[in-house]
Design an enzyme around this catalytic site. Structure first.
Site: not given
Ligand code: PA5
Length: 445
Positions: A308, A422, A287
Site C-alpha cells: 500500500h 569517516k 557492503e
Molecule cells: O561488516 C563490517 O565489517 C562493518 O560493517 C563493521 O561491522 C562496522 O563498520 C563496525 O566495525 P567495528 O566492529 O570495527 O566497530
C-alpha cells in the site's frame, strides 16, 4: 533446509543463459571453497557452525545467568554495522511481536546503541537506564569505530556513577580484537570480561561469533538451535551442485543484473518479524558487492504493509528491480477467521480460513502481478521462523553472498568505501592529525 525457487524468473530468462550463469556460480563456488579468491584471509565465517563449541556457548550462558542473578533487566548492546545487525535481526525475528507491552521478564531486555550519533537517542537511552538494572555489551572488532566509542563512553560513565567502578566493570563485557584497538586496551585496563572477534571473520559475517551469539543469548534466545540450523544448512551448501540453493540464488541474481539490467534487488517479507533480517541482508550484500562501480542495490519491503506504499512503484514504476521473496511455509500461531451473522464486511467467504492462508494468497497474487509487471521473482523458502531455520537462513545468505560477489568480480570481504565519510567527519570535527583535511573541507563549504 532453505530452498530457492526461480520459477518466477522463467518468463524473463532463457534456459541456456541461466545454465551459463550456473556454470559461473559453480566456478565461484570453487574459489570460495578453495579459498583462492580476493579477501581469502576473511573466510573464517565459513567454518563457524562446525567450530563453535559447547564450552563457548556455556560461557555466554554464564554471563546471562550472572547478570540475571544480579537482577539485570536491561542490557545495552553497543555496536554498529556487522557488530549490531546480526543480533538485532535474530532478536526481532524470535521475539513476540508485543514482547515490550507484555513485559515478559524471563530474560533481560536487550536494546541497542552506538548505531547512530543522535544525541536524543542517547539521552533517552539514559532515561531508560535510570529506571532499570543495567548492564552493557560493547562490540567493536576494530575497537576504534566512532559511533560505538561515543555511546560506550556515555554508558560506561553512567554505569560507573550508578554502581561504582568495580561493580560497573562486572556489568560490562567487551567483544573486540584479540590484540589491537582502543577497546582492547580499555577492556584490559578495566579488567572487563572480554571475547574475541576472530581476525578472519569480517563484521557482517560475524553473527555466529560472540558478536551475535552473546547478545542473542543474554536476551534469552536459543543460540544452540541457531548454531544447529546454521550447521545443517552448511552441510547442504558445501555440496557442489547446480541444485545447491546458494548456486541457484547467486546465478539468477547475477543473470538478472548483468543480462537484464536489473540494478535493484528487493528482499520481500510477509512477516513483520523479518524486517530486520532484511536490514542485515542489505548490509551483507550492499557492503560486500557495492564497490568498483559494481553491485546490485539491495532494498527491502515489508508486505503486505508496503503493497500500500511501494507496491505501486514495484508494479508500474521504472523497471529496475527484481524481487527475492522470503517465503515462510507456516505460522506458529493460529488465528481463524470466524463467520459473522451480519457479514457487513463481506468476509464470510473467508470463514474457517487461517489468516496465514490469506497472507500466502496475498504473496502468491503479488508475485504473479509483479511478474506481469516485468519484475522477476526469486523465492527463498524457509519452513518456519524459529532459531533453527533462522540460523540456516543467515548462513545461506552469507555463503551465497561469497559466491555472488565472486561472480560479480569484487572482493566480498572489504569495505574501503566506508572510510570516505569517516575522513570527512573527522576533518569537520577537527580530530588531531586531520588539520590539512579540515582546511580543505572548510574551503568546500
Ligand atoms: O561488516 C563490517 O565489517 C562493518 O560493517 C563493521 O561491522 C562496522 O563498520 C563496525 O566495525 P567495528 O566492529 O570495527 O566497530
Amino acid at each position: 533446509m532453505i530452498k530457492v525457487d526461480v520459477k518466477g524468473c522463467s518468463s524473463f530468462v532463457d534456459a541456456a543463459k541461466y545454465e551459463s550463469y550456473v556454470a559461473k556460480a559453480l566456478d565461484a563456488f570453487d574459489v570460495l571453497k578453495n579459498e583462492t579468491g580476493a579477501g581469502n584471509d576473511f573466510l573464517g565465517w565459513k567454518k563457524l557452525p562446525r567450530q563453535i563449541t559447547d564450552r563457548e556457548l556455556e560461557d555466554y550462558e554464564a554471563i546471562r545467568d550472572k547478570w540475571m542473578k544480579k537482577g539485570v533487566n536491561l542490557v545495552i548492546a553497543i555496536g554498529i554495522g556487522g557488530s549490531y545487525l546480526g543480533a538485532k535481526c535474530v532478536m526481532e525475528a524470535l521475539s513476540h511481536n508485543f514482547a515490550k507491552q507484555l513485559k515478559r521478564k524471563d530474560a533481560p531486555e536487550v536494546v541497542f546503541a552506538g548505531n547512530n550519533l543522535s544525541e536524543e537517542y542517547l539521552a533517552e537511552l539514559m532515561d531508560l537506564a535510570a529506571e532499570r538494572n543495567t548492564a552493557c555489551i560493547v562490540i567493536s572488532k576494530s575497537g576504534t569505530t566512532t559511533e560505538p566509542a561515543v555511546a560506550f563512553r556515555v554508558v560506561k560513565q553512567y554505569l560507573e556513577s550508578k554502581y561504582g567502578k568495580q561493580e560497573a566493570a562486572d556489568r560490562i563485557v567487551a567483544i573486540t580484537d584479540a590484540k589491537k584497538g582502543a577497546l582492547k586496551t580499555l577492556s584490559t585496563q578495566e579488567n572487563y570480561v572480554s571475547f574475541v572477534v576472530p581476525d578472519n571473520v569480517g563484521g557482517r559475517f560475524s553473527v555466529l561469533t560472540p558478536v551475535g551469539l552473546l547478545p542473542i543469548c543474554v536476551a534469552g534466545f536459543d543460540i544452540r538451535a541457531l548454531v544447529a540450523g546454521a550447521l545443517d544448512a552448511m552441510k547442504g551448501l558445501e555440496i557442489k551442485s547446480e541444485n545447491n540453493p546458494a548456486i541457484i540464488y547467486a546465478a539468477m541474481r547475477n543473470l538478472l543484473h548483468s543480462e537484464l539490467g536489473k540494478s535493484t534487488e528487493i528482499l520481500v517479507n510477509y512477516n513483520p518479524k523479518l524486517t530486520y533480517v532484511a536490514e542485515w541482508w542489505k548490509q551483507l550484500y550492499g557492503e560486500s558487492e557495492g564497490k568498483d562501480g559494481k553491485g546490485i542495490y539491495p532494498a527491502s519491503v515489508n508486505n503486505t504493509a508496503d503493497l500500500h506504499s511501494m507496491g505501486q512503484f514495484i508494479q508500474e514504476g521504472s523497471r529496475i528491480m527484481f524481487e527475492t521473496v522470503l517465503h515462510v511455509d507456516r505460522a506458529q500461531r493460529s488465528v481463524v477467521i470466524e463467520a459473522d451473522d451480519q457479514n457487513l464486511d463481506q468476509l464470510n467467504f473467508l470463514s474457517g480460513k487461517h489468516v496465514e492462508h490469506c497472507n500466502h494468497m496475498a504473496e502468491l497474487g503479488t508475485q504473479l502481478a509483479h511478474i506481469d509487471g516485468g519484475v522477476p521473482q526469486i523465492a527463498v523458502n524457509m519452513e518456519v521462523v524459529d532459531a533453527f531455520n533462522l540460523g540456516g537462513l543467515l548462513y545461506f545468505f552469507e555463503f551465497a553472498c561469497g559466491i555472488s560477489a565472486y561472480i560479480l568480480g569484487v572482493n566480498p570481504f572489504n569495505q574501503p568505501g566506508v572510510e570516505a565519510y569517516k575522513k570527512n567527519m573527522f576533518a569537520l570535527l577537527e580530530k588531531p592529525g586531520y588539520e590539512e583535511a579540515t582546511k580543505a573541507i572548510r574551503e568546500r563549504l
